[in-house]
Design a protein around this motif. Structure first.
Motif, PDB file in Angstrom:
ATOM      1  N   THR A   1       0.830  -1.206   0.000  1.00  0.00           N
ATOM      2  CA  THR A   1       0.000   0.000   0.000  1.00  0.00           C
ATOM      3  C   THR A   1       0.863   1.254   0.000  1.00  0.00           C
ATOM      4  O   THR A   1       2.054   1.226   0.313  1.00  0.00           O
ATOM      5  N   GLN A   2       0.229   2.372  -0.340  1.00  0.00           N
ATOM      6  CA  GLN A   2       0.796   3.705  -0.193  1.00  0.00           C
ATOM      7  C   GLN A   2      -0.168   4.499   0.689  1.00  0.00           C
ATOM      8  O   GLN A   2      -1.389   4.349   0.569  1.00  0.00           O
ATOM      9  N   CYS A   3       0.369   5.361   1.562  1.00  0.00           N
ATOM     10  CA  CYS A   3      -0.469   6.092   2.507  1.00  0.00           C
ATOM     11  C   CYS A   3      -0.072   7.560   2.558  1.00  0.00           C
ATOM     12  O   CYS A   3       1.024   7.944   2.143  1.00  0.00           O
ATOM     13  N   ALA A   4      -0.979   8.370   3.093  1.00  0.00           N
ATOM     14  CA  ALA A   4      -0.712   9.784   3.355  1.00  0.00           C
ATOM     15  C   ALA A   4      -1.358  10.129   4.688  1.00  0.00           C
ATOM     16  O   ALA A   4      -2.489   9.721   4.965  1.00  0.00           O
TER      17      ALA A   4
ATOM     18  N   ILE B   1      -4.811   7.886   5.058  1.00  0.00           N
ATOM     19  CA  ILE B   1      -5.590   7.430   3.913  1.00  0.00           C
ATOM     20  C   ILE B   1      -4.642   6.606   3.046  1.00  0.00           C
ATOM     21  O   ILE B   1      -3.591   7.094   2.623  1.00  0.00           O
ATOM     22  N   CYS B   2      -5.008   5.364   2.782  1.00  0.00           N
ATOM     23  CA  CYS B   2      -4.134   4.446   2.062  1.00  0.00           C
ATOM     24  C   CYS B   2      -4.853   3.871   0.841  1.00  0.00           C
ATOM     25  O   CYS B   2      -6.086   3.953   0.724  1.00  0.00           O
ATOM     26  N   ALA B   3      -4.075   3.301  -0.057  1.00  0.00           N
ATOM     27  CA  ALA B   3      -4.600   2.593  -1.221  1.00  0.00           C
ATOM     28  C   ALA B   3      -3.539   1.595  -1.664  1.00  0.00           C
ATOM     29  O   ALA B   3      -2.354   1.727  -1.316  1.00  0.00           O
TER      30      ALA B   3
ATOM     31  N   ALA C   1      -1.726   3.036 -11.090  1.00  0.00           N
ATOM     32  CA  ALA C   1      -2.700   3.203 -12.175  1.00  0.00           C
ATOM     33  C   ALA C   1      -3.409   4.552 -12.112  1.00  0.00           C
ATOM     34  O   ALA C   1      -4.199   4.875 -13.003  1.00  0.00           O
ATOM     35  N   VAL C   2      -3.143   5.347 -11.087  1.00  0.00           N
ATOM     36  CA  VAL C   2      -3.765   6.657 -10.877  1.00  0.00           C
ATOM     37  C   VAL C   2      -5.288   6.529 -10.840  1.00  0.00           C
ATOM     38  O   VAL C   2      -6.013   7.378 -11.355  1.00  0.00           O
ATOM     39  N   GLN C   3      -5.766   5.475 -10.223  1.00  0.00           N
ATOM     40  CA  GLN C   3      -7.204   5.232 -10.091  1.00  0.00           C
ATOM     41  C   GLN C   3      -7.474   4.675  -8.699  1.00  0.00           C
ATOM     42  O   GLN C   3      -7.254   3.483  -8.448  1.00  0.00           O
ATOM     43  N   ILE C   4      -7.911   5.521  -7.785  1.00  0.00           N
ATOM     44  CA  ILE C   4      -8.181   5.078  -6.419  1.00  0.00           C
ATOM     45  C   ILE C   4      -9.662   4.709  -6.322  1.00  0.00           C
ATOM     46  O   ILE C   4     -10.529   5.589  -6.276  1.00  0.00           O
TER      47      ILE C   4
ATOM     48  N   ARG D   1      -7.390   4.511   8.109  1.00  0.00           N
ATOM     49  CA  ARG D   1      -6.826   3.962   9.342  1.00  0.00           C
ATOM     50  C   ARG D   1      -6.621   5.085  10.351  1.00  0.00           C
ATOM     51  O   ARG D   1      -6.217   6.189   9.988  1.00  0.00           O
ATOM     52  N   LEU D   2      -6.900   4.808  11.609  1.00  0.00           N
ATOM     53  CA  LEU D   2      -6.504   5.708  12.683  1.00  0.00           C
ATOM     54  C   LEU D   2      -5.002   5.572  12.901  1.00  0.00           C
ATOM     55  O   LEU D   2      -4.431   4.498  12.721  1.00  0.00           O
TER      56      LEU D   2
END
Length: 794
Positions: free
Chosen positions: A566-569, A583-585, A592-595, A601-602
């Protein structure tokens, strides 16, 4: 040019004033909005209105122009591609076209030629970063305004990841400025084609003729594809720059980032000095925190700053940054994807994009602890904060210079007797709230990247009574005396952007490089988050969230890797919010630049531990907190474009449950809000602001619209609230005040600046220092006035 018999009196409700010109596809008129802003309206000719292929192409033009509204393009104000006669209104850019300028005054040279080259390269950089290829860059599509060149007419542009629409049986473009691949295989052109066109345009600007000019367009087209360019009359420095751009093979041409870096390395007067790679290009990036304690010193006497340089110091106001300054090249896959992701997230770029609310850049306000962002019950006056003015206050207006003097738009945070502001070209500046007097400015050495703006201020200043407490019982900012000012720096090298912590006197505490995918994951560029005295960011490698104490030495307090795959911010609803989120995806969706399936997550602010995953269905974005619950909005897409919002959700951190509600009007019918400013939770309600200035106040717990009102301010920013009043601002400096309870207009002010900028996803441009309203507008303009004596319209 006067209107002619048969011209309409108005288009789309905009009264027409004059004809600006006409072409094969349509007529362009001068008109004005209700607030007095001049716009250019392109009205398509009748014979094309029933041509569905043409309509499709016009829709593409509108879509592309909306996405690339930036510092060097004409911003879209309104459009109706589905009308009986399709039309589009853009900000009116006053000035001659490049072709008119060359015809009347001859070729350009020196600083004038360099300014044109830098401005056009910057424009293409912004255009390409949102996934658009212009495909018709030519002298008549470049307007030379007083603020710099502007690229117009996206009539044959396309999204870089869409199939090109080429009208049947026609090659679309202008042969002297087309690339070989556009002439041979127009469906396959990419950003490299625009680089080729830019080089031909610069040759034309420098010599008065193109590098492939011939007696007929057919011979010209043949020479573009098969012959070498004619460059003997081109100055040596410019020739060395454009030759690689005119390579027949697109893969051999430099990117716009690389081209801009090379341009900025040239002498200011575009002289005959040798051309070479700027010093430091390709240098390795040290991802460790830079601690600059004692490395640079400054003194302030009567508002004037003098410098004793230290290592790695960013240039300050008035300092000579040298001729070796360059833009952000080699920005790496993280930032490059983040800009590409604007396409999917539909965060259109502007002269200056997102910034802060009252105490930081977060969309939502921490209403429980920040009275400036909370409704105060019955207001003491129709537009009063209930607080005094700063001592000695008088209305003021200032313009703050950025690192490259490129028009920008700041965001501001009041603290004590001062106001701290920052933007893409300014790490931070400190202004006196009473009269706007600049006390110091730290400028960013590189070219501003649209969408990266001020982070905020941690800690308290003299006169402040806020005593926010950080996780672990440490007072916010307690590790350093006074407040810590946090902003972004865009380096003048290939290094990634940095988060920078400054003292209240403008001395640099520390800086650290940034990574991550904040725009894609959260719908806005927010690479650093201020939360209870900590600065949260993603490491340059894009693998973990890091926390640094803002008022300390910048060392990593904790570091937490992303869950596998995953990648998160990080996301904080406010700088003093009780909770911190991520916020992760999946990495596959990010690439793919498509979330489609974001994960919430807390985050434990004490050590960064991530809570249980909460899957979300669809493109949801966090926008703030209400009643202790996280509020999210669901984006409504039209292809790859953000069309608006259709639903609201609340996440209860105590139960871990998400409740979703469609947006509904008072009669229970579904409501679709169109795109505009950043959705924001303020004064206990969720507020949507559409591009035309219409505001919808929504109960986040039910999705019901409480009221809808027209502010009269097109492209208004997200609101802030004080004393029962909502304040909205625009890039022109126009401000509207609405009653928070029913949306009734309290007052509206006149525009302050002529700004071509418009901003999709604009965060609040207004903040309050006691009763003083502080507003940021286009062109690095900041001004202040008394909330009880606003500069209202006659």
């Amino acid at each position: 040019m006067r209107l002619r018999s048969g011209d309409p009196e108005a288009i789309g409700g905009y009264p027409l004033e004059a004809r600006l010109g006409a072409g094969g596809m349509g007529t362009v008129y001068l008109a004005r909005t209700a607030s007095g802003r001049r716009v250019a309206i392109k009205l398509i000719h009748q014979q094309f209105a029933d041509d569905e292929e043409f309509r499709t192409r016009f829709r593409q033009e509108v879509s592309a122009a909306r996405r690339v509204s930036g510092a060097f393009t004409a911003a879209v104000v309104d459009a109706d591609p589905e009308g009986a006669l399709p039309w589009m209104a853009t900000a009116y850019i006053e000035g001659p076209t490049l072709s008119e300028r060359i015809e009347s005054g001859g070729p350009l040279g020196g600083a004038e030629l360099r300014a044109l080259a830098v401005g056009l390269a910057e424009a293409l950089r912004d255009i390409h970063r949102v996934g658009v290829v212009h495909r018709d860059l030519k002298p008549s599509n470049v307007v030379l305004s007083a603020e710099g060149p502007r690229v117009i007419d996206f009539g044959i542009s396309r999204a870089a990841d869409h199939q090109t629409l080429t009208m049947t049986g026609r090659v679309i473009g202008t042969p002297p400025f087309m690339s070989p691949e556009q002439l041979q295989a127009p469906r396959d052109v990419g950003p490299e084609s625009d680089v080729f066109s830019l080089a031909t345009l610069l040759v034309f600007a420098a010599t008065g003729q193109g590098p492939f000019d011939a007696d007929s367009p057919y011979i010209t087209a043949y020479q573009v594809v098969h012959e070498e360019p004619k460059l003997s009359e081109v100055p040596a420095v410019l020739r060395a720059l454009v030759e690689p751009c005119l390579a027949k093979d697109p893969g051999e041409r430099p990117s716009t980032d690389e081209l801009l870096a090379r341009l900025l390395a040239l002498p200011e007067d575009f002289g005959m000095a040798g051309f070479g790679t700027p010093a430091g290009a390709g240098a390795a990036v040290d991802s460790a925190t830079q601690v600059l304690g004692g490395g640079a010193r400054a003194e302030v006497r009567a508002g004037v700053r003098t410098e004793v340089p230290g290592p790695e110091r960013a240039p300050r106001e008035g300092a000579d940054s040298g001729t070796g300054s360059r833009t952000l090249t080699g920005i790496g896959p993280g930032l490059r994807r983040r800009w590409r992701s604007v396409l999917a997230a539909a965060v259109a770029v502007t002269a200056v994009a997102s910034g802060v609310t009252l105490l930081g850049p977060d969309r939502g306000a921490d209403h429980g602890s920040d009275p400036q962002n909370a409704a105060q019950g019955e207001p003491p006056g129709p537009a009063s904060t209930g607080k005094p003015l700063p001592e000695g206050f008088a209305p003021w207006q200032v313009s703050v210079r950025g690192g490259k003097d490129i028009p920008d738009e700041l965001r501001c945070v009041p603290r004590g007797a001062d106001v701290y502001c920052g933007g893409g070209g300014v790490v931070a500046t400190r202004l006196r709230a009473a009269d706007g007097k600049p006390l110091w400015t730290v400028r960013s050495p590189g070219v501003p990247a649209n969408g990266m703006h001020f982070v905020g201020v941690a800690g308290t200043a003299s006169g402040d009574t806020a005593t926010s407490t950080a996780a672990g019982g440490n007072p916010e900012g307690s590790e350093g005396s006074g407040p810590t000012v946090v902003g972004y720096r865009i380096p003048d090298s290939a290094a990634p952007p940095q988060v920078v912590a400054l003292t209240e006197d403008g001395e640099e505490r520390w800086s650290a490089p940034l990574g991550g995918e904040s725009t894609l994951l959260m719908g806005r560029t927010q690479s650093a988050v201020l939360h209870r005295g900590d600065v949260l960011s993603v490491d340059p490698g894009g693998s973990r969230i890091e926390a640094r104490r803002a008022g300390g030495d910048g060392s990593v307090r904790w570091s937490r890797p992303f869950p596998s795959g995953t990648q998160c911010a990080p996301y904080a609803p406010g700088p003093r919010a009780a909770r911190l989120y991520a916020i992760c995806a999946s990495t596959a969706e990010v690439d793919a630049v498509q979330i489609r399936r974001p994960i919430l997550r807390l985050v434990d602010p004490a050590d960064g531990r991530l809570g249980e995953p909460v899957p979300l269905k669809g493109p949801w974005r966090p926008v703030g907190e209400a009643d202790g619950k996280l509020v999210l909005v669901q984006e409504r897409m039209a292809g790859l474009d953000l069309a608006g919002y259709a639903a609201v959700a609340v996440f209860n951190p105590r139960t871990g449950k998400v409740s979703e509600h469609a947006l509904r009007g008072a009669d229970g019918d579904d409501v679709e809000v169109t795109d505009g400013a950043a959705p924001t939770v303020v004064a206990g309600a969720l507020h949507f602001v559409e591009q035309n200035g219409r505001v919808h106040s929504v109960d986040p717990a039910t999705g019901r619209v409480r009221w809808s009102r027209q502010t009269g301010v097109e492209w208004a920013s997200a609101p802030v609230a004080a004393g029962g009043v909502l304040y909205f601002g625009s890039a022109s400096g126009r401000v509207a005040a609405l009653d928070v309870r029913d949306g009734d207009l309290v007052w509206a002010s006149q525009p302050r600046v002529e700004s071509p900028g418009s901003e999709t996803g604009a965060t609040a441009r207004v903040s309050l220092a006691g009763r003083a309203v502080i507003v940021s507008a286009g062109g690095n303009t900041v001004f202040g006035f008394d909330a009880e004596r606003p500069p209202v319209e006659d």
